[in-house]
Design a protein around this motif. Structure first.
Motif, PDB file in Angstrom:
ATOM      1  N   LEU A  68       0.986  -1.076   0.120  1.00 51.84           N
ATOM      2  CA  LEU A  68       0.148  -0.012   0.121  1.00 51.84           C
ATOM      3  C   LEU A  68       0.946   1.094  -0.117  1.00 51.84           C
ATOM      4  O   LEU A  68       0.536   2.239  -0.642  1.00 51.84           O
ATOM      5  CB  LEU A  68      -1.050   0.241   1.399  1.00 51.84           C
ATOM      6  N   GLU A  69       1.947   1.065   0.792  1.00 47.85           N
ATOM      7  CA  GLU A  69       2.948   2.373   0.697  1.00 47.85           C
ATOM      8  C   GLU A  69       3.467   2.582  -0.584  1.00 47.85           C
ATOM      9  O   GLU A  69       3.869   3.629  -1.239  1.00 47.85           O
ATOM     10  CB  GLU A  69       4.125   2.178   1.727  1.00 47.85           C
ATOM     11  N   GLN A  70       3.804   1.544  -1.455  1.00 50.10           N
ATOM     12  CA  GLN A  70       4.165   1.705  -2.840  1.00 50.10           C
ATOM     13  C   GLN A  70       3.200   2.109  -3.509  1.00 50.10           C
ATOM     14  O   GLN A  70       3.717   3.081  -4.420  1.00 50.10           O
ATOM     15  CB  GLN A  70       4.724   0.322  -3.137  1.00 50.10           C
ATOM     16  N   LEU A  71       2.169   1.812  -3.503  1.00 48.36           N
ATOM     17  CA  LEU A  71       1.012   2.371  -4.350  1.00 48.36           C
ATOM     18  C   LEU A  71       0.912   4.078  -4.194  1.00 48.36           C
ATOM     19  O   LEU A  71       0.782   4.773  -4.913  1.00 48.36           O
ATOM     20  CB  LEU A  71      -0.194   1.764  -3.945  1.00 48.36           C
ATOM     21  N   TRP A  72       0.956   4.347  -2.808  1.00 46.20           N
ATOM     22  CA  TRP A  72       0.892   5.896  -2.547  1.00 46.20           C
ATOM     23  C   TRP A  72       2.031   6.435  -2.862  1.00 46.20           C
ATOM     24  O   TRP A  72       1.826   7.619  -3.462  1.00 46.20           O
ATOM     25  CB  TRP A  72       0.682   5.903  -0.870  1.00 46.20           C
ATOM     26  N   LYS A  73       3.274   5.858  -2.938  1.00 48.72           N
ATOM     27  CA  LYS A  73       4.271   6.789  -3.181  1.00 48.72           C
ATOM     28  C   LYS A  73       4.383   7.046  -4.945  1.00 48.72           C
ATOM     29  O   LYS A  73       4.723   7.736  -5.433  1.00 48.72           O
ATOM     30  CB  LYS A  73       5.724   6.144  -2.836  1.00 48.72           C
ATOM     31  N   THR A  74       3.925   5.699  -5.567  1.00 50.40           N
ATOM     32  CA  THR A  74       3.995   6.047  -7.023  1.00 50.40           C
ATOM     33  C   THR A  74       2.872   7.048  -7.460  1.00 50.40           C
ATOM     34  O   THR A  74       3.374   7.853  -8.380  1.00 50.40           O
ATOM     35  CB  THR A  74       3.321   4.670  -7.707  1.00 50.40           C
ATOM     36  N   LEU A  75       1.806   7.320  -6.605  1.00 53.26           N
ATOM     37  CA  LEU A  75       1.011   8.582  -7.027  1.00 53.26           C
ATOM     38  C   LEU A  75       1.559   9.975  -6.478  1.00 53.26           C
ATOM     39  O   LEU A  75       1.484  10.855  -7.189  1.00 53.26           O
ATOM     40  CB  LEU A  75      -0.353   8.375  -6.280  1.00 53.26           C
ATOM     41  N   ARG A  76       2.437   9.642  -5.250  1.00 55.06           N
ATOM     42  CA  ARG A  76       2.936  10.924  -4.907  1.00 55.06           C
ATOM     43  C   ARG A  76       4.210  11.522  -5.464  1.00 55.06           C
ATOM     44  O   ARG A  76       4.453  12.638  -5.506  1.00 55.06           O
ATOM     45  CB  ARG A  76       3.110  10.612  -3.210  1.00 55.06           C
TER      46      ARG A  76
END
Length: 411
Positions: free
Chosen positions: A376-384
């Protein structure tokens, strides 16, 4: 192996007063020149003395570790660790607190450096974690607090970690020396680990780096010129620089491949390549000037020490190796194990000499598992951070990217 029975045990701890008196007596015999040299080697580090927020925790660690290592000294294990050793939990009850030793028989003792007598050291950490960091007074050992889930992951991987070091004795993985828990009265249990410091001996180290092979949050504001602060810099601070290993480069690249492949199999990420360097003196340069070749000596059915022939010197010295990685292999196996000639220096497994500089290299922080939280952290950082590289990626991508960074920054 004459090891204690597996599972949890609780005993009343011996008093560390004898150890404290011995340490005080030893320090009293040291001369002024020794103390001045010791102070010079610790520039930029801070003693954790009375009044420091971590002083009480440090004192409990010292007393607990003294008693814990006294057990292993009184009842030394023999042979390689067994499955029961990896699951052993020893809890020692002290006045006002208790200290647990997890998988204790798998490790060596380190009483003299970590017991009572001299305060631990602290440095200005650039880590974003909430962990506390300590150095033994001689800077040989590194202590770090961990969260419960990190300890669980570490213990789950411990048998495979030991097996990897047996297969690859010159691995870059940091040598783990102990896993402990600390509980004060009825408070919450805290965990910490003891490792061999990668940056030892530190007296002549010029710069230190923590490399993850990415760019987001990988810059540290350097200390002002002339400052005595000991800072560990990061990837972006290393831009425009290279690691000149000369003939050792091929060994280093291969060992990075072996170690990161192992970490990929463990499904872990966010580990770091610690790196530091110091300039070699003229008499330290050149092939064969300070190299040792390690072989094995056998005692019964167990291999107890690594005997080291110092090239161009004509004499033998015995160097003790961690019990969990001792072993003897044939010459044919040495190539598969990616062995190398080691420098004649303390902490030789983490030291690689280039033509002009000595490098301190090691892989640390091996406890972050790629589970749901990290996905989930990877998904958020991909967007961020679109189009930018960050540390939270799959273990396969993380290992490949760090190896690519090493290849691009070495010569």
């Amino acid at each position: 192996m004459a090891a204690p029975s597996p599972g949890p045990r609780e005993i009343l701890a011996p008093s560390p007063e004898a150890g404290r008196r011995a340490a005080a007596s030893s320090s009293g015999h040291r001369g002024l020149l020794w103390r001045l040299r010791d102070k010079q080697c610790r520039l930029g580090l801070f003693e954790i003395g009375p009044g420091h927020e971590l002083h009480q925790v440090m004192c409990l660690m010292q007393a607990g570790l003294w008693a814990a290592t006294q057990v292993s000294m009184d009842h030394p294990p023999t042979g390689l660790p067994t499955e029961e050793d990896f699951s052993e939990v020893l809890t020692q009850v002290h006045e006002g607190f208790e200290l647990g030793t997890l998988a204790g028989p798998a490790f060596e003792d380190y009483q003299a450096a970590l017991g009572p007598g001299r305060p631990y050291l602290q440095f200005l950490s650039t880590s974003k974690s909430k962990a506390s960091f300590f150095l033994s007074h001689d800077q040989r050992f590194f202590l770090k607090t961990l969260r419960s889930r990190e300890v669980q992951a570490l213990l789950a991987h411990l048998p495979r970690y030991v097996h990897h070091l047996q297969r690859h004795p010159h691995s870059l993985l940091a040598r783990l020396l102990g896993v402990h828990s600390l509980r004060v009265a009825r408070g919450k249990k805290k965990y910490f680990i003891v490792m061999q410091s990668v940056f030892y001996p530190a007296g002549r180290i010029a710069e230190r780096y923590d490399i993850k092979g990415c760019e987001v949050s990988r810059w540290v504001e350097p200390a002002p010129e002339g400052s005595l602060l000991v800072l560990v810099l990061k990837d972006l601070n290393f831009q425009g620089k290279t690691i000149n290993l000369g003939p050792q480069r091929s060994w280093f690249l291969r060992q990075m491949e072996l170690d990161t492949a192992f970490l990929r199999e463990l499904n872990v990420l966010d580990y770091s390549l610690l790196m530091a360097f110091q300039r070699l003196h003229e008499d330290e340069r050149g092939p064969g000037s300070s190299l040792i070749f390690r072989t094995a000596s056998k005692k019964g059915n167990n291999f107890k020490f690594s005997s080291s022939l110092i090239l161009n010197s004509g004499y033998l010295t015995l160097l003790s190796a961690p019990r969990s990685i001792r072993g003897a292999q044939s010459a044919e196996e040495s190539g598969a194990q990616n062995r190398r000639l080691l420098p004649d220096a303390p902490n030789a497994l983490h030291i690689v000499d280039g033509p002009e500089h000595r490098y301190f290299l090691g892989l640390v922080d091996l406890t972050t598992v790629y589970g749901l939280r990290k996905r989930l952290e990877q998904l958020w950082k991909t967007l961020r951070y679109p189009g930018r590289t960050f540390s939270t990626v799959s273990p396969a991508c993380y290992a490949r990217r760090l190896c690519q960074w090493v290849e691009a920054h070495t010569e």
